[in-house]
Motif scaffolding. Structure first.
Motif, PDB file in Angstrom:
ATOM      1  N   MET A 107       0.801  -1.228   0.000  1.00 23.17           N
ATOM      2  CA  MET A 107       0.000   0.000   0.000  1.00 23.17           C
ATOM      3  C   MET A 107       0.833   1.277   0.000  1.00 23.17           C
ATOM      4  N   PRO A 108       1.893   1.376   0.789  1.00 21.90           N
ATOM      5  CA  PRO A 108       2.676   2.623   0.711  1.00 21.90           C
ATOM      6  C   PRO A 108       3.240   2.877  -0.690  1.00 21.90           C
ATOM      7  N   LYS A 109       3.679   1.820  -1.365  1.00 21.42           N
ATOM      8  CA  LYS A 109       4.192   1.977  -2.737  1.00 21.42           C
ATOM      9  C   LYS A 109       3.076   2.385  -3.688  1.00 21.42           C
ATOM     10  N   HIS A 110       1.914   1.737  -3.543  1.00 25.43           N
ATOM     11  CA  HIS A 110       0.768   2.037  -4.397  1.00 25.43           C
ATOM     12  C   HIS A 110       0.298   3.477  -4.181  1.00 25.43           C
ATOM     13  N   GLU A 111       0.190   3.882  -2.926  1.00 26.73           N
ATOM     14  CA  GLU A 111      -0.247   5.244  -2.621  1.00 26.73           C
ATOM     15  C   GLU A 111       0.757   6.270  -3.137  1.00 26.73           C
ATOM     16  N   LYS A 112       2.032   5.954  -3.058  1.00 30.92           N
ATOM     17  CA  LYS A 112       3.071   6.850  -3.571  1.00 30.92           C
ATOM     18  C   LYS A 112       2.927   7.008  -5.092  1.00 30.92           C
ATOM     19  N   PHE A 113       2.637   5.900  -5.790  1.00 26.77           N
ATOM     20  CA  PHE A 113       2.437   5.949  -7.235  1.00 26.77           C
ATOM     21  C   PHE A 113       1.232   6.820  -7.592  1.00 26.77           C
ATOM     22  N   VAL A 114       0.117   6.623  -6.896  1.00 25.55           N
ATOM     23  CA  VAL A 114      -1.095   7.408  -7.172  1.00 25.55           C
ATOM     24  C   VAL A 114      -0.847   8.878  -6.852  1.00 25.55           C
ATOM     25  N   ASP A 115      -0.201   9.140  -5.718  1.00 28.26           N
ATOM     26  CA  ASP A 115       0.134  10.527  -5.366  1.00 28.26           C
ATOM     27  C   ASP A 115       1.015  11.158  -6.434  1.00 28.26           C
ATOM     28  N   ALA A 117       1.156  10.461  -9.594  1.00 31.35           N
ATOM     29  CA  ALA A 117       0.356  10.739 -10.788  1.00 31.35           C
ATOM     30  C   ALA A 117      -0.447  12.021 -10.632  1.00 31.35           C
ATOM     31  N   PHE A 118      -1.051  12.210  -9.472  1.00 34.14           N
ATOM     32  CA  PHE A 118      -1.922  13.363  -9.282  1.00 34.14           C
ATOM     33  C   PHE A 118      -1.199  14.596  -8.759  1.00 34.14           C
ATOM     34  N   ASP A 119       0.072  14.460  -8.391  1.00 33.22           N
ATOM     35  CA  ASP A 119       0.863  15.622  -7.983  1.00 33.22           C
ATOM     36  C   ASP A 119       1.104  16.575  -9.153  1.00 33.22           C
ATOM     37  N   SER A 120       0.824  16.117 -10.373  1.00 30.79           N
ATOM     38  CA  SER A 120       0.965  17.009 -11.524  1.00 30.79           C
ATOM     39  C   SER A 120      -0.186  18.023 -11.575  1.00 30.79           C
ATOM     40  N   LEU A 121      -1.187  17.846 -10.708  1.00 27.79           N
ATOM     41  CA  LEU A 121      -2.324  18.760 -10.634  1.00 27.79           C
ATOM     42  C   LEU A 121      -2.267  19.543  -9.331  1.00 27.79           C
ATOM     43  N   GLU A 127      -9.751  18.719  -7.350  1.00 30.07           N
ATOM     44  CA  GLU A 127     -11.157  18.864  -6.948  1.00 30.07           C
ATOM     45  C   GLU A 127     -12.065  18.963  -8.172  1.00 30.07           C
ATOM     46  N   ASN A 128     -11.648  19.734  -9.166  1.00 36.69           N
ATOM     47  CA  ASN A 128     -12.438  19.872 -10.398  1.00 36.69           C
ATOM     48  C   ASN A 128     -12.522  18.550 -11.157  1.00 36.69           C
ATOM     49  N   LEU A 129     -11.404  17.836 -11.233  1.00 34.72           N
ATOM     50  CA  LEU A 129     -11.396  16.550 -11.921  1.00 34.72           C
ATOM     51  C   LEU A 129     -12.373  15.582 -11.265  1.00 34.72           C
ATOM     52  N   VAL A 130     -12.324  15.492  -9.954  1.00 36.88           N
ATOM     53  CA  VAL A 130     -13.236  14.602  -9.226  1.00 36.88           C
ATOM     54  C   VAL A 130     -14.687  15.028  -9.460  1.00 36.88           C
ATOM     55  N   PHE A 131     -14.947  16.317  -9.364  1.00 34.80           N
ATOM     56  CA  PHE A 131     -16.294  16.832  -9.585  1.00 34.80           C
ATOM     57  C   PHE A 131     -16.803  16.472 -10.981  1.00 34.80           C
ATOM     58  N   LEU A 132     -15.978  16.690 -11.992  1.00 38.47           N
ATOM     59  CA  LEU A 132     -16.388  16.423 -13.378  1.00 38.47           C
ATOM     60  C   LEU A 132     -16.598  14.933 -13.635  1.00 38.47           C
ATOM     61  N   LEU A 133     -15.719  14.105 -13.096  1.00 36.73           N
ATOM     62  CA  LEU A 133     -15.885  12.663 -13.286  1.00 36.73           C
ATOM     63  C   LEU A 133     -17.147  12.164 -12.592  1.00 36.73           C
TER      64      LEU A 133
END
Length: 142
Positions: A107-115, A117-121, A127-133
């Motif tokens: 999980m720490p590795k997976h969460e780091k990967f997801v973070d 990816a989204f750190d580019s935003l 918040e806007n991406l989540v709202f739109l999806l």
């Protein structure tokens, strides 16, 4: 006549999902897990005891496929089935100590990967991406 909407948002969503899927699959393969097995473990890791139906709903797969995945994870000693004392038709699934040990590593590795990816935003973009999806998902669920 000009079309109101192109399929560009759909293509970008699918391409992004594919990249996520491929990278997670590659990481899980190194740990002798399929992406679906990891998804089941992730649900149990975060939510605790669940029925097979609850897990299936969380990861969006059919009950027939769930049985196969649950069997595989049980054979690997990562989860166990428990009969519900109040209703014999219900089977609860829990993560084992070995499953917890594995997820505490993954999980720490997976969460780091997801973070990553989204750190580019920035936070507003996230918040806007989540709202739109959510907006698109809600429309499709009607």
């Amino acid at each position: 006549m000009e079309r109101k909407c192109s399929n560009h948002p759909f293509l970008m969503l699918m391409q992004t999902a594919r990249v996520f899927h491929e990278q997670i699959r590659d990481d899980m393969t190194k740990n002798n897990l399929s992406i679906t097995e990891f998804s089941v473990l992730e649900v149990l890791f975060h939510k605790g005891k669940q029925t097979i139906q609850q897990i299936g709903k969380s990861i969006l797969i059919t009950s027939g496929s769930m049985t196969y995945v649950i069997d595989k994870l049980e054979q690997k000693g990562l989860i166990k089935r428990n009969a519900c004392p109040e209703d014999r038709r219900v089977i609860h699934v829990t993560i084992t100590d070995n499953g917890l040990k594995l997820m505490n590593i993954l999980m720490p590795k997976h969460e780091k990967f997801v973070d990553y990816a989204f750190d580019s935003l920035n936070p507003d973009e996230v918040e806007n991406l989540v709202f739109l999806l959510k907006k698109v998902k809600t429309r499709l669920e009607k």
